[in-house]
Design an enzyme around this catalytic site. Structure first.
Site, PDB file in Angstrom:
ATOM      1  N   THR A 279      -9.471   1.368 -19.040  1.00 15.03           N
ATOM      2  CA  THR A 279      -9.261   0.541 -17.856  1.00 15.03           C
ATOM      3  C   THR A 279     -10.362   0.841 -16.839  1.00 15.03           C
ATOM      4  OG1 THR A 279      -7.900   2.177 -16.685  1.00 15.03           O
ATOM      5  CG2 THR A 279      -6.744   0.684 -18.197  1.00 15.03           C
TER       6      THR A 279
ATOM      7  N   ASN B  48       3.422   2.690 -10.638  1.00 12.01           N
ATOM      8  CA  ASN B  48       2.224   2.697 -11.473  1.00 12.01           C
ATOM      9  C   ASN B  48       0.947   3.003 -10.685  1.00 12.01           C
ATOM     10  OD1 ASN B  48       0.564   1.588 -13.969  1.00 12.01           O
ATOM     11  ND2 ASN B  48      -0.156   0.462 -12.175  1.00 12.01           N
TER      12      ASN B  48
ATOM     13  N   TYR C 226      -6.301  15.381 -10.003  1.00 12.98           N
ATOM     14  CA  TYR C 226      -5.500  14.454 -10.812  1.00 12.98           C
ATOM     15  C   TYR C 226      -4.498  15.174 -11.718  1.00 12.98           C
ATOM     16  CZ  TYR C 226      -4.359  10.405 -13.720  1.00 12.98           C
ATOM     17  OH  TYR C 226      -3.685   9.409 -14.389  1.00 12.98           O
TER      18      TYR C 226
ATOM     19  N   LYS D 145      -0.289  14.915 -11.367  1.00 12.40           N
ATOM     20  CA  LYS D 145       0.591  14.404 -12.416  1.00 12.40           C
ATOM     21  C   LYS D 145       1.630  15.450 -12.816  1.00 12.40           C
ATOM     22  CE  LYS D 145      -1.005  10.262 -12.717  1.00 12.40           C
ATOM     23  NZ  LYS D 145      -0.183   9.136 -12.217  1.00 12.40           N
TER      24      LYS D 145
ATOM     25  N   ASP E 201       0.877  -1.164   0.000  1.00  9.36           N
ATOM     26  CA  ASP E 201       0.000   0.000   0.000  1.00  9.36           C
ATOM     27  C   ASP E 201       0.916   1.216   0.000  1.00  9.36           C
ATOM     28  OD1 ASP E 201      -1.648   2.151   0.566  1.00  9.36           O
ATOM     29  OD2 ASP E 201      -2.775   1.130   2.141  1.00  9.36           O
TER      30      ASP E 201
END
Length: 248
Positions: free
Chosen positions: A197, A86, A162, A166, A59
Protein backbone atom coordinates in the site's frame (compact mmCIF):
# COMPACT_ATOMS: atom_id res chain seq x y z
CA UNK A 1 -32.68 -3.19 9.48
CA UNK A 2 -29.56 -1.39 8.24
CA UNK A 3 -26.19 -2.70 9.36
CA UNK A 4 -23.64 0.09 9.54
CA UNK A 5 -19.84 0.03 9.65
CA UNK A 6 -17.45 2.92 10.27
CA UNK A 7 -13.94 2.41 8.96
CA UNK A 8 -11.34 5.03 9.87
CA UNK A 9 -8.70 5.88 7.28
CA UNK A 10 -10.90 4.29 4.63
CA UNK A 11 -10.16 6.47 1.62
CA UNK A 12 -7.37 4.19 0.40
CA UNK A 13 -5.38 1.03 1.02
CA UNK A 14 -6.58 -1.64 3.41
CA UNK A 15 -9.23 0.68 4.84
CA UNK A 16 -10.79 1.25 1.43
CA UNK A 17 -10.74 -2.46 0.60
CA UNK A 18 -12.33 -3.19 3.98
CA UNK A 19 -15.15 -0.78 3.18
CA UNK A 20 -15.50 -2.32 -0.27
CA UNK A 21 -15.68 -5.87 1.07
CA UNK A 22 -18.16 -5.01 3.81
CA UNK A 23 -20.34 -3.16 1.30
CA UNK A 24 -20.35 -6.27 -0.88
CA UNK A 25 -22.01 -8.03 2.06
CA UNK A 26 -24.83 -5.50 2.04
CA UNK A 27 -23.47 -3.40 4.89
CA UNK A 28 -23.75 0.39 4.81
CA UNK A 29 -20.18 1.64 4.98
CA UNK A 30 -19.17 4.98 6.47
CA UNK A 31 -15.84 6.01 4.99
CA UNK A 32 -13.91 7.81 7.68
CA UNK A 33 -11.37 10.14 6.10
CA UNK A 34 -9.36 13.06 7.43
CA UNK A 35 -9.44 14.83 4.05
CA UNK A 36 -13.05 15.45 2.87
CA UNK A 37 -12.05 15.49 -0.79
CA UNK A 38 -10.33 12.13 -0.64
CA UNK A 39 -13.20 10.71 1.37
CA UNK A 40 -15.71 11.90 -1.20
CA UNK A 41 -13.66 10.42 -4.03
CA UNK A 42 -13.52 7.05 -2.28
CA UNK A 43 -17.26 7.09 -1.68
CA UNK A 44 -17.90 7.91 -5.35
CA UNK A 45 -15.84 4.88 -6.40
CA UNK A 46 -17.67 2.63 -3.96
CA UNK A 47 -21.07 3.86 -5.07
CA UNK A 48 -20.11 3.29 -8.71
CA UNK A 49 -19.77 -0.39 -7.77
CA UNK A 50 -23.18 -0.40 -6.12
CA UNK A 51 -22.10 0.12 -2.53
CA UNK A 52 -24.23 1.92 0.04
CA UNK A 53 -21.52 4.28 1.18
CA UNK A 54 -21.24 7.69 2.80
CA UNK A 55 -18.34 9.90 3.79
CA UNK A 56 -17.65 10.82 7.41
CA UNK A 57 -15.01 13.49 7.92
CA UNK A 58 -12.91 12.11 10.74
CA UNK A 59 -9.48 13.04 12.04
CA UNK A 60 -8.73 10.54 14.80
CA UNK A 61 -6.33 13.01 16.45
CA UNK A 62 -8.93 15.78 16.70
CA UNK A 63 -11.47 15.61 19.52
CA UNK A 64 -13.92 17.97 17.82
CA UNK A 65 -13.80 15.97 14.59
CA UNK A 66 -14.48 12.73 16.47
CA UNK A 67 -17.40 14.25 18.40
CA UNK A 68 -18.93 15.64 15.22
CA UNK A 69 -18.62 12.27 13.50
CA UNK A 70 -20.29 10.48 16.40
CA UNK A 71 -23.12 13.01 16.46
CA UNK A 72 -23.61 12.65 12.71
CA UNK A 73 -23.83 8.85 12.92
CA UNK A 74 -26.19 9.10 15.89
CA UNK A 75 -28.50 11.51 14.06
CA UNK A 76 -28.56 9.53 10.83
CA UNK A 77 -28.50 5.91 12.06
CA UNK A 78 -28.99 5.91 15.83
CA UNK A 79 -26.55 3.03 16.27
CA UNK A 80 -23.33 1.56 14.90
CA UNK A 81 -22.79 -2.15 14.27
CA UNK A 82 -19.12 -2.25 13.29
CA UNK A 83 -16.15 -0.03 14.10
CA UNK A 84 -12.89 -0.73 12.29
CA UNK A 85 -10.07 1.38 13.74
CA UNK A 86 -7.92 1.23 10.63
CA UNK A 87 -6.30 4.69 10.46
CA UNK A 88 -2.59 4.62 11.19
CA UNK A 89 0.75 6.19 10.34
CA UNK A 90 4.20 4.63 10.10
CA UNK A 91 6.40 7.39 11.44
CA UNK A 92 10.11 6.79 10.91
CA UNK A 93 12.21 3.66 11.18
CA UNK A 94 15.69 3.55 12.64
CA UNK A 95 17.73 2.37 15.57
CA UNK A 96 15.98 2.71 18.95
CA UNK A 97 18.84 4.90 20.18
CA UNK A 98 18.07 7.36 17.38
CA UNK A 99 14.35 7.62 18.14
CA UNK A 100 12.89 11.07 17.54
CA UNK A 101 10.49 11.77 20.40
CA UNK A 102 8.36 14.08 18.26
CA UNK A 103 7.82 11.26 15.78
CA UNK A 104 7.10 8.83 18.60
CA UNK A 105 4.41 11.12 20.01
CA UNK A 106 2.89 11.61 16.55
CA UNK A 107 2.65 7.87 15.92
CA UNK A 108 1.04 7.23 19.30
CA UNK A 109 -1.44 10.08 18.78
CA UNK A 110 -2.86 8.33 15.71
CA UNK A 111 -2.18 4.64 16.29
CA UNK A 112 -3.03 4.41 19.99
CA UNK A 113 -4.64 7.54 21.43
CA UNK A 114 -6.78 7.97 18.32
CA UNK A 115 -8.13 4.44 18.64
CA UNK A 116 -9.10 5.02 22.27
CA UNK A 117 -10.69 8.39 21.49
CA UNK A 118 -12.73 7.08 18.56
CA UNK A 119 -13.78 3.90 20.38
CA UNK A 120 -14.94 5.83 23.44
CA UNK A 121 -16.91 8.26 21.28
CA UNK A 122 -18.58 5.48 19.29
CA UNK A 123 -19.17 3.07 22.17
CA UNK A 124 -22.63 4.44 23.10
CA UNK A 125 -23.67 3.84 19.48
CA UNK A 126 -22.08 0.39 19.43
CA UNK A 127 -23.93 -0.56 22.60
CA UNK A 128 -27.24 0.20 20.87
CA UNK A 129 -26.53 -2.34 18.12
CA UNK A 130 -27.69 -5.93 18.68
CA UNK A 131 -24.14 -7.33 18.68
CA UNK A 132 -21.46 -4.86 17.65
CA UNK A 133 -17.92 -5.66 16.54
CA UNK A 134 -14.79 -3.56 17.14
CA UNK A 135 -11.71 -4.32 15.05
CA UNK A 136 -8.39 -2.64 15.77
CA UNK A 137 -5.96 -3.00 12.89
CA UNK A 138 -2.68 -3.99 14.49
CA UNK A 139 0.41 -5.69 13.08
CA UNK A 140 2.77 -8.59 13.63
CA UNK A 141 5.51 -6.03 14.25
CA UNK A 142 3.78 -5.41 17.57
CA UNK A 143 4.21 -9.03 18.61
CA UNK A 144 6.97 -9.23 21.22
CA UNK A 145 7.23 -12.99 20.68
CA UNK A 146 7.78 -12.56 16.94
CA UNK A 147 10.16 -9.64 17.38
CA UNK A 148 12.36 -11.69 19.72
CA UNK A 149 12.43 -14.80 17.51
CA UNK A 150 15.94 -14.79 16.01
CA UNK A 151 14.81 -17.20 13.28
CA UNK A 152 11.64 -15.31 12.40
CA UNK A 153 10.94 -12.59 9.84
CA UNK A 154 10.71 -9.83 12.46
CA UNK A 155 14.23 -10.16 13.88
CA UNK A 156 15.76 -7.60 11.52
CA UNK A 157 13.19 -4.96 12.53
CA UNK A 158 14.38 -2.72 15.36
CA UNK A 159 12.53 0.57 15.62
CA UNK A 160 10.56 2.06 18.49
CA UNK A 161 7.61 4.15 17.17
CA UNK A 162 5.46 1.89 14.97
CA UNK A 163 6.19 -1.52 16.55
CA UNK A 164 5.71 -0.31 20.12
CA UNK A 165 2.50 1.53 19.16
CA UNK A 166 1.10 -1.71 17.74
CA UNK A 167 2.13 -3.56 20.90
CA UNK A 168 0.22 -0.96 22.89
CA UNK A 169 -2.76 -1.33 20.56
CA UNK A 170 -3.05 -5.05 21.18
CA UNK A 171 -3.15 -4.35 24.93
CA UNK A 172 -5.77 -1.65 24.35
CA UNK A 173 -7.77 -4.29 22.46
CA UNK A 174 -7.47 -6.76 25.32
CA UNK A 175 -8.61 -4.20 27.89
CA UNK A 176 -11.73 -3.24 25.90
CA UNK A 177 -12.50 -6.92 25.41
CA UNK A 178 -12.36 -7.40 29.18
CA UNK A 179 -14.64 -4.44 29.86
CA UNK A 180 -17.16 -5.68 27.29
CA UNK A 181 -16.73 -9.39 28.07
CA UNK A 182 -20.28 -9.96 29.28
CA UNK A 183 -21.89 -8.00 26.45
CA UNK A 184 -22.61 -9.04 22.84
CA UNK A 185 -19.79 -6.72 21.66
CA UNK A 186 -16.60 -8.43 20.49
CA UNK A 187 -13.26 -6.63 20.33
CA UNK A 188 -10.32 -8.05 18.40
CA UNK A 189 -7.05 -6.93 16.86
CA UNK A 190 -6.46 -7.69 13.18
CA UNK A 191 -3.14 -8.55 11.60
CA UNK A 192 -3.46 -7.91 7.86
CA UNK A 193 0.14 -8.89 7.17
CA UNK A 194 2.69 -7.04 5.07
CA UNK A 195 0.46 -5.58 2.36
CA UNK A 196 1.52 -3.45 -0.59
CA UNK A 197 0.00 0.00 0.00
CA UNK A 198 1.01 3.67 0.02
CA UNK A 199 1.79 3.10 3.69
CA UNK A 200 4.98 1.21 2.79
CA UNK A 201 5.60 2.45 -0.77
CA UNK A 202 3.92 -0.72 -2.03
CA UNK A 203 6.75 -2.93 -0.77
CA UNK A 204 4.53 -5.59 0.84
CA UNK A 205 4.03 -9.07 -0.57
CA UNK A 206 0.30 -9.26 0.20
CA UNK A 207 -2.43 -7.21 -1.45
CA UNK A 208 -4.62 -4.65 0.27
CA UNK A 209 -7.59 -6.90 -0.54
CA UNK A 210 -5.95 -9.80 1.31
CA UNK A 211 -5.24 -7.56 4.28
CA UNK A 212 -8.83 -6.36 4.34
CA UNK A 213 -10.10 -9.94 4.50
CA UNK A 214 -8.74 -10.18 8.05
CA UNK A 215 -10.64 -7.11 9.26
CA UNK A 216 -13.82 -8.23 7.48
CA UNK A 217 -13.60 -11.65 9.12
CA UNK A 218 -13.36 -10.12 12.59
CA UNK A 219 -16.01 -7.49 11.81
CA UNK A 220 -18.55 -10.17 10.90
CA UNK A 221 -17.88 -12.77 13.60
CA UNK A 222 -20.87 -14.89 14.65
CA UNK A 223 -22.25 -14.83 18.19
CA UNK A 224 -19.94 -17.66 19.25
CA UNK A 225 -16.85 -15.99 17.80
CA UNK A 226 -13.82 -15.02 19.90
CA UNK A 227 -13.07 -11.73 21.61
CA UNK A 228 -9.82 -10.33 22.94
CA UNK A 229 -7.62 -11.95 20.30
CA UNK A 230 -4.91 -10.78 17.91
CA UNK A 231 -5.86 -12.71 14.79
CA UNK A 232 -4.80 -12.69 11.16
CA UNK A 233 -2.02 -13.56 8.76
CA UNK A 234 0.80 -15.57 10.36
CA UNK A 235 4.02 -14.58 8.63
CA UNK A 236 6.68 -17.24 9.03
CA UNK A 237 4.33 -19.81 10.59
CA UNK A 238 5.79 -23.29 10.33
CA UNK A 239 2.67 -25.30 11.19
CA UNK A 240 0.96 -24.75 7.85
CA UNK A 241 -1.77 -22.48 9.26
CA UNK A 242 -1.73 -19.28 7.20
CA UNK A 243 -4.30 -17.57 9.41
CA UNK A 244 -4.84 -17.79 13.13
CA UNK A 245 -3.97 -16.26 16.47
CA UNK A 246 -0.88 -14.04 16.39
CA UNK A 247 1.34 -14.28 19.44
CA UNK A 248 1.22 -11.29 21.76
Amino acid sequence: MTTTALITGANKGIGYETARALAARGITVLVGARDPGRGAAAVAKLRAEGADAAEVQLDVTDAASIATAAAHIDERFGALDILVNNAGIAGSFGAPSQTDLAVLREVYETNVFGVVAVTNAMLPLLRRAPAARIVNVSSEVGSIAMMMDRDGPMWQAAAVPYPSAKTALTMVTAMYAKELWDTPIKVNAANPGYCATDFNAHSGFRTAEQGAEVSVHLATLPADGPTGQHWGYRWGATDGAEYGIVAW
